[in-house]
Design a protein around this motif. Structure first.
Motif, PDB file in Angstrom:
ATOM      1  N   ALA A 152       0.806  -1.218   0.000  1.00 19.70           N
ATOM      2  CA  ALA A 152       0.000   0.000   0.000  1.00 19.70           C
ATOM      3  C   ALA A 152       0.839   1.267   0.000  1.00 19.70           C
ATOM      4  O   ALA A 152       0.434   2.291  -0.557  1.00 19.70           O
ATOM      5  CB  ALA A 152      -0.933   0.000   1.216  1.00 19.70           C
ATOM      6  N   SER A 153       2.011   1.219   0.622  1.00 23.79           N
ATOM      7  CA  SER A 153       2.792   2.444   0.830  1.00 23.79           C
ATOM      8  C   SER A 153       3.840   2.707  -0.239  1.00 23.79           C
ATOM      9  O   SER A 153       4.260   3.853  -0.422  1.00 23.79           O
ATOM     10  CB  SER A 153       3.481   2.399   2.201  1.00 23.79           C
ATOM     11  N   GLU A 154       4.285   1.671  -0.935  1.00 25.09           N
ATOM     12  CA  GLU A 154       5.349   1.847  -1.925  1.00 25.09           C
ATOM     13  C   GLU A 154       4.770   1.978  -3.335  1.00 25.09           C
ATOM     14  O   GLU A 154       3.969   1.143  -3.758  1.00 25.09           O
ATOM     15  CB  GLU A 154       6.328   0.671  -1.877  1.00 25.09           C
ATOM     16  N   PRO A 155       5.154   3.009  -4.080  1.00 25.92           N
ATOM     17  CA  PRO A 155       4.566   3.266  -5.401  1.00 25.92           C
ATOM     18  C   PRO A 155       5.075   2.357  -6.516  1.00 25.92           C
ATOM     19  O   PRO A 155       4.432   2.242  -7.559  1.00 25.92           O
ATOM     20  CB  PRO A 155       4.951   4.724  -5.668  1.00 25.92           C
ATOM     21  N   THR A 156       6.228   1.715  -6.339  1.00 32.22           N
ATOM     22  CA  THR A 156       6.793   0.885  -7.402  1.00 32.22           C
ATOM     23  C   THR A 156       7.088  -0.528  -6.899  1.00 32.22           C
ATOM     24  O   THR A 156       7.182  -0.767  -5.700  1.00 32.22           O
ATOM     25  CB  THR A 156       8.114   1.481  -7.938  1.00 32.22           C
ATOM     26  N   LYS A 157       7.232  -1.450  -7.839  1.00 32.32           N
ATOM     27  CA  LYS A 157       7.546  -2.828  -7.496  1.00 32.32           C
ATOM     28  C   LYS A 157       8.913  -2.919  -6.842  1.00 32.32           C
ATOM     29  O   LYS A 157       9.105  -3.671  -5.873  1.00 32.32           O
ATOM     30  CB  LYS A 157       7.515  -3.708  -8.752  1.00 32.32           C
ATOM     31  N   GLU A 158       9.857  -2.140  -7.348  1.00 31.46           N
ATOM     32  CA  GLU A 158      11.197  -2.137  -6.773  1.00 31.46           C
ATOM     33  C   GLU A 158      11.190  -1.558  -5.359  1.00 31.46           C
ATOM     34  O   GLU A 158      11.888  -2.040  -4.468  1.00 31.46           O
ATOM     35  CB  GLU A 158      12.147  -1.329  -7.664  1.00 31.46           C
ATOM     36  N   GLY A 159      10.386  -0.504  -5.161  1.00 30.32           N
ATOM     37  CA  GLY A 159      10.269   0.092  -3.836  1.00 30.32           C
ATOM     38  C   GLY A 159       9.653  -0.873  -2.840  1.00 30.32           C
ATOM     39  O   GLY A 159      10.079  -0.951  -1.682  1.00 30.32           O
ATOM     40  N   TYR A 160       8.646  -1.623  -3.296  1.00 26.88           N
ATOM     41  CA  TYR A 160       8.014  -2.627  -2.440  1.00 26.88           C
ATOM     42  C   TYR A 160       9.010  -3.696  -2.020  1.00 26.88           C
ATOM     43  O   TYR A 160       9.124  -4.034  -0.835  1.00 26.88           O
ATOM     44  CB  TYR A 160       6.838  -3.280  -3.180  1.00 26.88           C
ATOM     45  N   LEU A 161       9.758  -4.233  -2.993  1.00 26.45           N
ATOM     46  CA  LEU A 161      10.705  -5.312  -2.690  1.00 26.45           C
ATOM     47  C   LEU A 161      11.801  -4.817  -1.754  1.00 26.45           C
ATOM     48  O   LEU A 161      12.145  -5.492  -0.774  1.00 26.45           O
ATOM     49  CB  LEU A 161      11.317  -5.865  -3.980  1.00 26.45           C
ATOM     50  N   ALA A 162      12.341  -3.610  -2.035  1.00 27.49           N
ATOM     51  CA  ALA A 162      13.385  -3.058  -1.173  1.00 27.49           C
ATOM     52  C   ALA A 162      12.843  -2.759   0.218  1.00 27.49           C
ATOM     53  O   ALA A 162      13.506  -3.014   1.225  1.00 27.49           O
ATOM     54  CB  ALA A 162      13.955  -1.782  -1.801  1.00 27.49           C
TER      55      ALA A 162
END
Length: 242
Positions: free
Chosen positions: A157-167
Protein backbone atom coordinates in the motif's frame (compact mmCIF):
# COMPACT_ATOMS: atom_id res chain seq x y z
CA UNK A 1 22.88 -33.93 11.26
CA UNK A 2 22.50 -36.96 9.00
CA UNK A 3 22.58 -36.88 5.21
CA UNK A 4 18.79 -36.87 4.75
CA UNK A 5 18.40 -33.92 7.12
CA UNK A 6 21.12 -31.95 5.34
CA UNK A 7 19.57 -32.59 1.91
CA UNK A 8 16.07 -31.68 3.13
CA UNK A 9 17.27 -28.50 4.81
CA UNK A 10 19.29 -27.47 1.77
CA UNK A 11 16.37 -28.08 -0.58
CA UNK A 12 13.83 -26.20 1.54
CA UNK A 13 16.12 -23.21 2.07
CA UNK A 14 16.83 -22.99 -1.66
CA UNK A 15 13.13 -23.07 -2.54
CA UNK A 16 12.18 -20.63 0.22
CA UNK A 17 14.91 -18.18 -0.80
CA UNK A 18 13.84 -18.37 -4.44
CA UNK A 19 10.21 -17.72 -3.51
CA UNK A 20 11.02 -14.69 -1.38
CA UNK A 21 13.45 -13.23 -3.92
CA UNK A 22 10.76 -13.40 -6.60
CA UNK A 23 7.61 -12.51 -4.66
CA UNK A 24 9.06 -10.42 -1.81
CA UNK A 25 8.01 -12.73 1.03
CA UNK A 26 7.42 -16.37 1.93
CA UNK A 27 10.77 -17.57 3.31
CA UNK A 28 9.58 -18.08 6.88
CA UNK A 29 6.20 -19.40 5.78
CA UNK A 30 7.82 -22.02 3.55
CA UNK A 31 10.67 -23.25 5.77
CA UNK A 32 8.54 -23.36 8.93
CA UNK A 33 6.46 -26.11 7.36
CA UNK A 34 9.52 -28.33 7.77
CA UNK A 35 11.97 -26.85 10.31
CA UNK A 36 9.97 -27.84 13.42
CA UNK A 37 10.41 -31.45 12.26
CA UNK A 38 14.17 -31.09 11.65
CA UNK A 39 15.34 -29.07 14.64
CA UNK A 40 15.58 -30.29 18.27
CA UNK A 41 12.94 -27.80 19.48
CA UNK A 42 10.35 -25.42 18.10
CA UNK A 43 12.22 -22.42 19.51
CA UNK A 44 15.39 -23.44 17.67
CA UNK A 45 13.39 -23.83 14.46
CA UNK A 46 12.14 -20.24 14.72
CA UNK A 47 15.66 -19.03 15.50
CA UNK A 48 17.14 -20.72 12.43
CA UNK A 49 14.37 -19.41 10.20
CA UNK A 50 14.90 -15.86 11.45
CA UNK A 51 18.68 -15.90 11.01
CA UNK A 52 18.49 -17.31 7.48
CA UNK A 53 15.74 -14.86 6.56
CA UNK A 54 17.92 -11.98 7.80
CA UNK A 55 20.81 -13.17 5.63
CA UNK A 56 18.57 -13.31 2.57
CA UNK A 57 17.12 -9.87 3.30
CA UNK A 58 20.62 -8.40 3.67
CA UNK A 59 21.55 -9.77 0.25
CA UNK A 60 18.54 -8.06 -1.36
CA UNK A 61 18.85 -4.81 0.62
CA UNK A 62 22.45 -4.31 -0.46
CA UNK A 63 21.50 -4.82 -4.10
CA UNK A 64 18.40 -2.57 -3.97
CA UNK A 65 19.51 0.02 -1.39
CA UNK A 66 18.71 2.97 -3.69
CA UNK A 67 15.00 2.07 -3.58
CA UNK A 68 14.65 2.12 0.23
CA UNK A 69 12.50 4.74 1.97
CA UNK A 70 13.58 4.67 5.62
CA UNK A 71 10.86 7.16 6.59
CA UNK A 72 8.22 4.49 5.96
CA UNK A 73 10.17 1.93 8.01
CA UNK A 74 10.24 3.57 11.46
CA UNK A 75 6.68 3.21 12.88
CA UNK A 76 6.05 -0.35 11.70
CA UNK A 77 9.47 -1.51 12.94
CA UNK A 78 9.10 0.10 16.37
CA UNK A 79 5.71 -1.58 16.86
CA UNK A 80 7.13 -4.90 15.67
CA UNK A 81 10.15 -4.82 17.98
CA UNK A 82 8.08 -4.14 21.10
CA UNK A 83 5.43 -6.80 20.43
CA UNK A 84 7.83 -9.49 19.15
CA UNK A 85 9.88 -9.28 22.36
CA UNK A 86 6.90 -10.36 24.44
CA UNK A 87 5.80 -12.93 21.85
CA UNK A 88 9.21 -14.64 21.92
CA UNK A 89 9.20 -14.63 25.72
CA UNK A 90 5.83 -16.37 25.58
CA UNK A 91 7.18 -19.05 23.22
CA UNK A 92 9.91 -19.89 25.73
CA UNK A 93 7.28 -20.95 28.27
CA UNK A 94 5.08 -23.10 26.02
CA UNK A 95 5.50 -26.72 24.81
CA UNK A 96 6.79 -26.94 21.25
CA UNK A 97 4.32 -29.64 20.20
CA UNK A 98 1.45 -27.32 21.06
CA UNK A 99 2.91 -24.62 18.83
CA UNK A 100 3.23 -27.05 15.92
CA UNK A 101 -0.54 -27.53 16.05
CA UNK A 102 -1.15 -23.78 16.26
CA UNK A 103 1.30 -23.28 13.39
CA UNK A 104 -0.75 -25.70 11.30
CA UNK A 105 -3.89 -23.64 11.87
CA UNK A 106 -2.03 -20.40 11.06
CA UNK A 107 -0.71 -21.88 7.80
CA UNK A 108 -4.20 -22.86 6.70
CA UNK A 109 -5.66 -19.46 7.61
CA UNK A 110 -2.89 -17.58 5.79
CA UNK A 111 -3.20 -19.75 2.68
CA UNK A 112 -6.97 -19.21 2.52
CA UNK A 113 -6.50 -15.49 3.11
CA UNK A 114 -4.01 -15.02 0.29
CA UNK A 115 -5.94 -17.28 -2.08
CA UNK A 116 -9.30 -15.58 -1.79
CA UNK A 117 -9.15 -12.33 0.21
CA UNK A 118 -5.84 -10.45 -0.07
CA UNK A 119 -6.40 -8.99 -3.55
CA UNK A 120 -9.79 -7.60 -2.48
CA UNK A 121 -8.39 -5.64 0.48
CA UNK A 122 -6.89 -2.18 0.10
CA UNK A 123 -5.38 -0.36 3.07
CA UNK A 124 -4.07 3.18 3.63
CA UNK A 125 -0.47 3.66 4.76
CA UNK A 126 -1.51 5.70 7.81
CA UNK A 127 0.25 5.79 11.19
CA UNK A 128 -2.45 3.70 12.96
CA UNK A 129 -2.20 1.14 10.16
CA UNK A 130 1.60 1.06 10.49
CA UNK A 131 1.36 0.42 14.23
CA UNK A 132 -1.41 -2.15 13.81
CA UNK A 133 0.37 -4.09 11.08
CA UNK A 134 3.69 -3.89 12.95
CA UNK A 135 2.06 -5.27 16.11
CA UNK A 136 0.34 -8.13 14.27
CA UNK A 137 3.56 -8.87 12.46
CA UNK A 138 5.35 -8.93 15.82
CA UNK A 139 2.98 -11.59 17.15
CA UNK A 140 3.33 -13.74 14.03
CA UNK A 141 7.09 -13.24 13.83
CA UNK A 142 7.76 -13.90 17.50
CA UNK A 143 5.58 -16.98 17.79
CA UNK A 144 5.74 -18.52 14.32
CA UNK A 145 8.74 -16.92 12.54
CA UNK A 146 6.27 -15.54 9.97
CA UNK A 147 6.28 -11.73 10.22
CA UNK A 148 5.55 -11.32 6.51
CA UNK A 149 1.80 -11.22 5.73
CA UNK A 150 0.82 -8.05 7.67
CA UNK A 151 3.97 -6.25 6.55
CA UNK A 152 3.35 -7.24 2.94
CA UNK A 153 -0.05 -5.54 3.04
CA UNK A 154 1.50 -2.37 4.43
CA UNK A 155 4.38 -2.12 1.97
CA UNK A 156 2.18 -2.95 -1.02
CA UNK A 157 0.00 0.00 0.00
CA UNK A 158 2.79 2.44 0.83
CA UNK A 159 5.35 1.85 -1.93
CA UNK A 160 4.57 3.27 -5.40
CA UNK A 161 6.79 0.88 -7.40
CA UNK A 162 7.55 -2.83 -7.50
CA UNK A 163 11.20 -2.14 -6.77
CA UNK A 164 10.27 0.09 -3.84
CA UNK A 165 8.01 -2.63 -2.44
CA UNK A 166 10.71 -5.31 -2.69
CA UNK A 167 13.38 -3.06 -1.17
CA UNK A 168 11.02 -1.90 1.58
CA UNK A 169 9.78 -5.32 2.64
CA UNK A 170 13.30 -6.79 2.64
CA UNK A 171 14.61 -3.90 4.76
CA UNK A 172 11.79 -4.62 7.18
CA UNK A 173 12.65 -8.33 7.24
CA UNK A 174 16.30 -7.53 7.86
CA UNK A 175 15.60 -5.22 10.82
CA UNK A 176 12.88 -7.42 12.32
CA UNK A 177 14.81 -10.68 12.06
CA UNK A 178 17.99 -9.17 13.50
CA UNK A 179 16.01 -7.93 16.50
CA UNK A 180 14.20 -11.24 16.92
CA UNK A 181 17.52 -13.07 16.82
CA UNK A 182 18.77 -10.88 19.68
CA UNK A 183 15.63 -11.73 21.66
CA UNK A 184 15.99 -15.44 20.86
CA UNK A 185 19.60 -15.46 22.03
CA UNK A 186 18.35 -14.16 25.36
CA UNK A 187 15.63 -16.84 25.40
CA UNK A 188 18.20 -19.58 24.74
CA UNK A 189 16.95 -20.56 21.28
CA UNK A 190 20.21 -19.87 19.38
CA UNK A 191 22.11 -23.08 20.10
CA UNK A 192 24.94 -25.13 18.65
CA UNK A 193 22.39 -27.09 16.61
CA UNK A 194 21.17 -23.83 15.08
CA UNK A 195 24.75 -22.93 14.15
CA UNK A 196 25.34 -26.26 12.39
CA UNK A 197 22.03 -25.99 10.54
CA UNK A 198 22.82 -22.41 9.48
CA UNK A 199 26.02 -23.60 7.78
CA UNK A 200 23.89 -25.85 5.59
CA UNK A 201 20.92 -23.55 5.13
CA UNK A 202 22.92 -20.49 4.08
CA UNK A 203 24.14 -22.37 1.01
CA UNK A 204 20.55 -22.93 -0.05
CA UNK A 205 19.68 -19.30 0.70
CA UNK A 206 22.44 -17.99 -1.57
CA UNK A 207 21.61 -20.41 -4.38
CA UNK A 208 17.90 -19.59 -4.21
CA UNK A 209 18.54 -15.85 -4.08
CA UNK A 210 20.83 -16.02 -7.10
CA UNK A 211 18.35 -17.97 -9.19
CA UNK A 212 15.48 -15.77 -8.01
CA UNK A 213 17.29 -12.59 -9.02
CA UNK A 214 17.69 -13.93 -12.55
CA UNK A 215 14.03 -14.73 -13.02
CA UNK A 216 12.50 -11.86 -11.00
CA UNK A 217 11.16 -10.15 -14.12
CA UNK A 218 10.16 -13.32 -15.99
CA UNK A 219 8.40 -15.66 -13.57
CA UNK A 220 4.62 -15.17 -13.31
CA UNK A 221 4.65 -14.26 -9.62
CA UNK A 222 0.90 -14.76 -9.26
CA UNK A 223 1.17 -18.43 -10.24
CA UNK A 224 4.18 -18.98 -8.01
CA UNK A 225 2.31 -17.54 -5.04
CA UNK A 226 -0.69 -19.79 -5.69
CA UNK A 227 1.54 -22.86 -5.59
CA UNK A 228 3.08 -21.69 -2.31
CA UNK A 229 -0.36 -21.05 -0.78
CA UNK A 230 -1.56 -24.53 -1.74
CA UNK A 231 1.56 -26.05 -0.22
CA UNK A 232 1.00 -24.04 2.95
CA UNK A 233 -2.54 -25.37 3.32
CA UNK A 234 -1.45 -28.99 2.88
CA UNK A 235 1.46 -28.51 5.31
CA UNK A 236 -0.91 -26.95 7.84
CA UNK A 237 -3.19 -29.99 7.72
CA UNK A 238 -0.19 -32.30 8.16
CA UNK A 239 1.09 -30.28 11.14
CA UNK A 240 -2.29 -30.55 12.85
CA UNK A 241 -2.74 -34.27 12.22
CA UNK A 242 0.81 -35.42 13.02
Amino acid sequence: MDASTIITLLAFCTCASFIQRVSGFGFGIFVMTMLPHLMPSYGEATALSGILSACLALYVVVRMRKNISFKRQIPINVAFIVVSYFAISFVASIDGQFFKKILGVILIVISVYFFFISEKIRIKASLPMQIGMGSLSGVMGGMFAMPGPPAVLYFLASEPTKEGYLAGIQTYFLISNVMMTVFRVKAGFVTEAVGYAWCVGIVGVLVGAFIGSKVFKRVPTKILRKVVYAYMAVSGVIAIVM
